[in-house]
Write a protein that holds these residues in place. Structure first.
Motif, mmCIF file in Angstrom:
data_model
loop_
_atom_site.group_PDB
_atom_site.id
_atom_site.type_symbol
_atom_site.label_atom_id
_atom_site.label_comp_id
_atom_site.label_asym_id
_atom_site.label_seq_id
_atom_site.Cartn_x
_atom_site.Cartn_y
_atom_site.Cartn_z
ATOM 1 N N ILE A 1 24.154 0.029 12.652
ATOM 2 C CA ILE A 1 24.731 0.945 11.661
ATOM 3 C C ILE A 1 24.071 2.322 11.702
ATOM 4 C CG2 ILE A 1 23.295 0.527 9.618
ATOM 5 C CD1 ILE A 1 26.186 0.088 8.243
ATOM 6 N N GLY A 2 23.004 2.451 12.517
ATOM 7 C CA GLY A 2 22.451 3.785 12.748
ATOM 8 C C GLY A 2 21.183 4.114 11.986
ATOM 9 N N THR A 3 20.433 3.087 11.593
ATOM 10 C CA THR A 3 19.117 3.305 10.985
ATOM 11 C C THR A 3 18.215 4.027 11.987
ATOM 12 O OG1 THR A 3 19.370 1.249 9.751
ATOM 13 C CG2 THR A 3 17.114 2.101 9.981
ATOM 14 N N ASP A 4 17.424 4.991 11.515
ATOM 15 C CA ASP A 4 16.494 5.678 12.415
ATOM 16 C C ASP A 4 15.166 4.949 12.518
ATOM 17 O OD1 ASP A 4 18.079 8.143 13.036
ATOM 18 O OD2 ASP A 4 18.014 8.312 10.844
ATOM 19 N N ILE A 5 14.630 4.539 11.361
ATOM 20 C CA ILE A 5 13.330 3.871 11.345
ATOM 21 C C ILE A 5 13.427 2.610 10.502
ATOM 22 C CG2 ILE A 5 10.914 4.039 10.616
ATOM 23 C CD1 ILE A 5 11.092 7.060 11.056
ATOM 24 N N LEU A 6 13.019 1.489 11.098
ATOM 25 C CA LEU A 6 12.952 0.233 10.349
ATOM 26 C C LEU A 6 11.476 -0.021 10.061
ATOM 27 C CD1 LEU A 6 14.723 -2.085 9.304
ATOM 28 C CD2 LEU A 6 14.349 -3.249 11.479
ATOM 29 N N PHE A 7 11.116 0.010 8.779
ATOM 30 C CA PHE A 7 9.717 -0.213 8.384
ATOM 31 C C PHE A 7 9.580 -1.672 7.995
ATOM 32 C CE2 PHE A 7 6.344 0.353 4.936
ATOM 33 C CZ PHE A 7 5.291 0.363 5.852
ATOM 34 N N TYR A 8 8.721 -2.381 8.731
ATOM 35 C CA TYR A 8 8.664 -3.840 8.608
ATOM 36 C C TYR A 8 7.191 -4.268 8.536
ATOM 37 C CZ TYR A 8 9.577 -8.740 9.944
ATOM 38 O OH TYR A 8 9.650 -10.107 9.986
ATOM 39 N N PRO A 9 6.544 -4.001 7.383
ATOM 40 C CA PRO A 9 5.113 -4.302 7.275
ATOM 41 C C PRO A 9 4.878 -5.768 6.927
ATOM 42 C CG PRO A 9 5.875 -3.341 5.232
ATOM 43 C CD PRO A 9 7.081 -3.406 6.141
ATOM 44 N N THR A 10 3.713 -6.276 7.276
ATOM 45 C CA THR A 10 3.317 -7.624 6.859
ATOM 46 C C THR A 10 2.790 -7.565 5.424
ATOM 47 O OG1 THR A 10 1.063 -7.258 7.608
ATOM 48 C CG2 THR A 10 2.601 -8.229 9.207
ATOM 49 N N VAL A 11 2.654 -8.740 4.812
ATOM 50 C CA VAL A 11 2.060 -8.819 3.476
ATOM 51 C C VAL A 11 0.611 -8.290 3.535
ATOM 52 C CG1 VAL A 11 1.290 -10.393 1.653
ATOM 53 C CG2 VAL A 11 3.539 -10.688 2.684
ATOM 54 N N GLN A 12 -0.083 -8.629 4.595
ATOM 55 C CA GLN A 12 -1.466 -8.173 4.786
ATOM 56 C C GLN A 12 -1.532 -6.639 4.847
ATOM 57 O OE1 GLN A 12 -4.341 -9.633 4.756
ATOM 58 N NE2 GLN A 12 -5.585 -7.940 5.542
ATOM 59 N N GLU A 13 -0.543 -6.040 5.494
ATOM 60 C CA GLU A 13 -0.528 -4.573 5.609
ATOM 61 C C GLU A 13 -0.270 -3.929 4.240
ATOM 62 O OE1 GLU A 13 -1.285 -2.709 8.113
ATOM 63 O OE2 GLU A 13 -0.404 -0.734 7.701
ATOM 64 N N MET A 14 0.620 -4.527 3.466
ATOM 65 C CA MET A 14 0.961 -3.949 2.161
ATOM 66 C C MET A 14 -0.074 -4.288 1.094
ATOM 67 S SD MET A 14 3.668 -2.025 2.232
ATOM 68 C CE MET A 14 4.550 -2.022 0.660
ATOM 69 N N TYR A 15 -0.621 -5.499 1.167
ATOM 70 C CA TYR A 15 -1.619 -5.935 0.180
ATOM 71 C C TYR A 15 -2.856 -6.473 0.892
ATOM 72 C CZ TYR A 15 2.479 -5.835 -2.928
ATOM 73 O OH TYR A 15 3.596 -5.461 -3.626
ATOM 74 N N PRO A 16 -3.668 -5.581 1.494
ATOM 75 C CA PRO A 16 -4.866 -6.053 2.208
ATOM 76 C C PRO A 16 -5.824 -6.774 1.269
ATOM 77 C CG PRO A 16 -4.871 -3.658 2.007
ATOM 78 C CD PRO A 16 -3.523 -4.120 1.554
ATOM 79 N N GLU A 17 -5.771 -6.445 -0.010
ATOM 80 C CA GLU A 17 -6.540 -7.187 -1.012
ATOM 81 C C GLU A 17 -5.733 -7.238 -2.297
ATOM 82 O OE1 GLU A 17 -9.312 -3.414 -2.382
ATOM 83 O OE2 GLU A 17 -10.129 -4.896 -0.978
ATOM 84 N N THR A 18 -6.198 -8.069 -3.240
ATOM 85 C CA THR A 18 -5.530 -8.129 -4.536
ATOM 86 C C THR A 18 -5.445 -6.714 -5.111
ATOM 87 O OG1 THR A 18 -6.549 -10.276 -4.858
ATOM 88 C CG2 THR A 18 -5.613 -9.217 -6.810
ATOM 89 N N MET A 19 -4.297 -6.352 -5.634
ATOM 90 C CA MET A 19 -4.136 -5.009 -6.189
ATOM 91 C C MET A 19 -5.132 -4.806 -7.341
ATOM 92 S SD MET A 19 -1.733 -3.050 -4.731
ATOM 93 C CE MET A 19 -0.861 -1.985 -5.898
#
Lengths: 280, 280
Positions: A85-103
């Motif tokens: 459909i023409g997406t330029d960037i697909l951002f696909y982070p892991t849980v570890q990348e988004m939450y390296p530690e408890t917020m």
């Protein structure tokens, strides 16, 4: 289409786009893309030079007894659809990348969450607001696109943008439906054949309620009672059915002005939501 | 120096600076500027093209029995000082501008607030994090400058930047002191003559504790006991005196590595804080 898995790389891409004077449209998703998501991506493409789609099943917005583990995932299919459909960037982070530690802190939503899904899913919108705040800071979009099906989510996120003065706009896009009226949802795959056949009942009931109101019924309870009688024909279990002012989400016994009729309904393995916004 | 009172205007200025490729340094303050603030502004000037100073006494970070009403204010003096030292933009919003309505959500800090000022001022750091998040979104700085005197505030804000992936850096600057050692603070004006004369006792006691540790004392309680004995000579009332790991702010009975000795002390009309960071 670039697939990016780290926050640092995502930031780099955005910095390059910004320096080139490009605008950025953003569609945050939990993946398992359907035509609802695709319509958001198309809306973003129409208005922006760079379209970023994120796929992240956010643990923070699932309750302990909810469907985090079995939320449907299919990255290869998502990748194909997003690219097509023409997406330029697909951002696909892991849980570890988004939450390296408890917020060490989260966003705590106090307004507009004592009703609808906020009432039946305590903490859900704290998790939504927190992850969306993170994603907004990472992607730094000019506009972010959300589906009207998640009406309360849009209200919370619009409140967040305004409360924290975020330098971006929220665009609400119409709910995309199957031919029989069922709102598109990643969770529809968890319906049994019989449930799938029956599920358009939700939207039919919303339309029925809307018709009652349009033809002059001003009493909230009378509309709801007649709608509930229809839903009683379903084999699932009603979570909530309500009518509130929109977007302020207050209860009023007499219907006037912009209102939302909203429903949440449990089938065996899926909780479905839908809504109808109209002028009373 | 431009004085800007609205968020919309502030955004406009920043957009212009950004388009011109300028970097932005930001010093958020509650006004009543002293040399501590001025040292932050100077540090920002050294590194950035545009320096924004905000003056906003944030109601959200004051408890119901705290000194919001009588927090010292003198805008004309602040304006003169800020201009003299070379501030480019002074952002001076009203409470109405920053909080046109009750916040529908706030940042709720859960880590690093069960000790120090977080313990004696419940909700204080929620208010700090919430307003700083707003200010960061409005000013969109490359770097923000804070004084080391508010060590816990810096820890909370650094945590916020990392937790929400904010696209900026925090710079911690050394505490500026009077000649007799008293940490500069807007609240020092509320000391009586006698209290002002006595107040260097706080920093002397911190130095004394630091010397004990540097000369080999590893037992936390023994250091604290000796320090408390000194503070007993004061005419005020101790809020807390503690030693924690830094910046993680954990309690350990045996002192080693980076630590912070921190004190908060009530005089008649002012609560003073100070700290000393060292390697044990």
């Amino acid at each position: 289409m670039k697939i990016i898995e780290t926050i640092a790389q995502m930031r780099q891409e955005i910095t390059i786009a910004r320096k080139a004077g490009q605008t950025v449209g953003f569609v945050p998703t939990m993946g398992y893309l359907h035509e609802g998501h695709l319509s958001l991506i198309e809306a973003a493409k129409e208005k922006h030079d760079v379209v970023v789609v994120s796929i992240f099943v956010n643990p923070l917005q699932f309750g302990p007894n909810e469907d985090l583990e079995r939320y449907p995932r299919d990255f290869e299919r998502d990748e194909r659809l997003a690219k097509h459909i023409g997406t330029d960037i697909l951002f696909y982070p892991t849980v570890q990348e988004m939450y390296p530690e408890t917020m060490p802190m989260t966003i705590h939503v106090t307004k507009g969450v004592e009703v609808l899904c906020g009432e039946s899913r305590p903490g859900h919108f704290d998790g939504v607001a927190t992850v969306v705040m993170k994603l907004f800071q990472i992607v730094q979009p000019d506009e972010a696109f959300f589906g009207q099906k998640d009406a309360q989510q849009i209200a919370v996120i619009m409140n967040m943008v305004s409360a924290f003065n975020l330098p971006l706009q929220i665009v609400a896009c119409p709910t995309v439906r199957e031919e029989d009226g069922l709102a598109k949802s990643s969770r529809n795959v968890y319906l049994s054949d019989q449930e799938r056949q029956e599920a358009p009942l939700l939207y039919e009931t919303l339309q029925f309620g809307a018709e009652l109101i349009k033809s002059g019924e001003k009493k909230r309870d009378r509309v709801l009672d007649q709608m509930k009688a229809r839903l009683d024909n379903g084999t699932g279990r009603l979570d909530y059915l309500t009518i509130l002012s929109y977007p302020s989400l207050n209860e009023t016994q007499t219907l006037h002005g912009a209102i939302i009729i909203a429903v949440a309904y449990f089938y065996q393995n899926a909780r479905l939501i839908d809504n109808y916004i109209l002028e009373a």
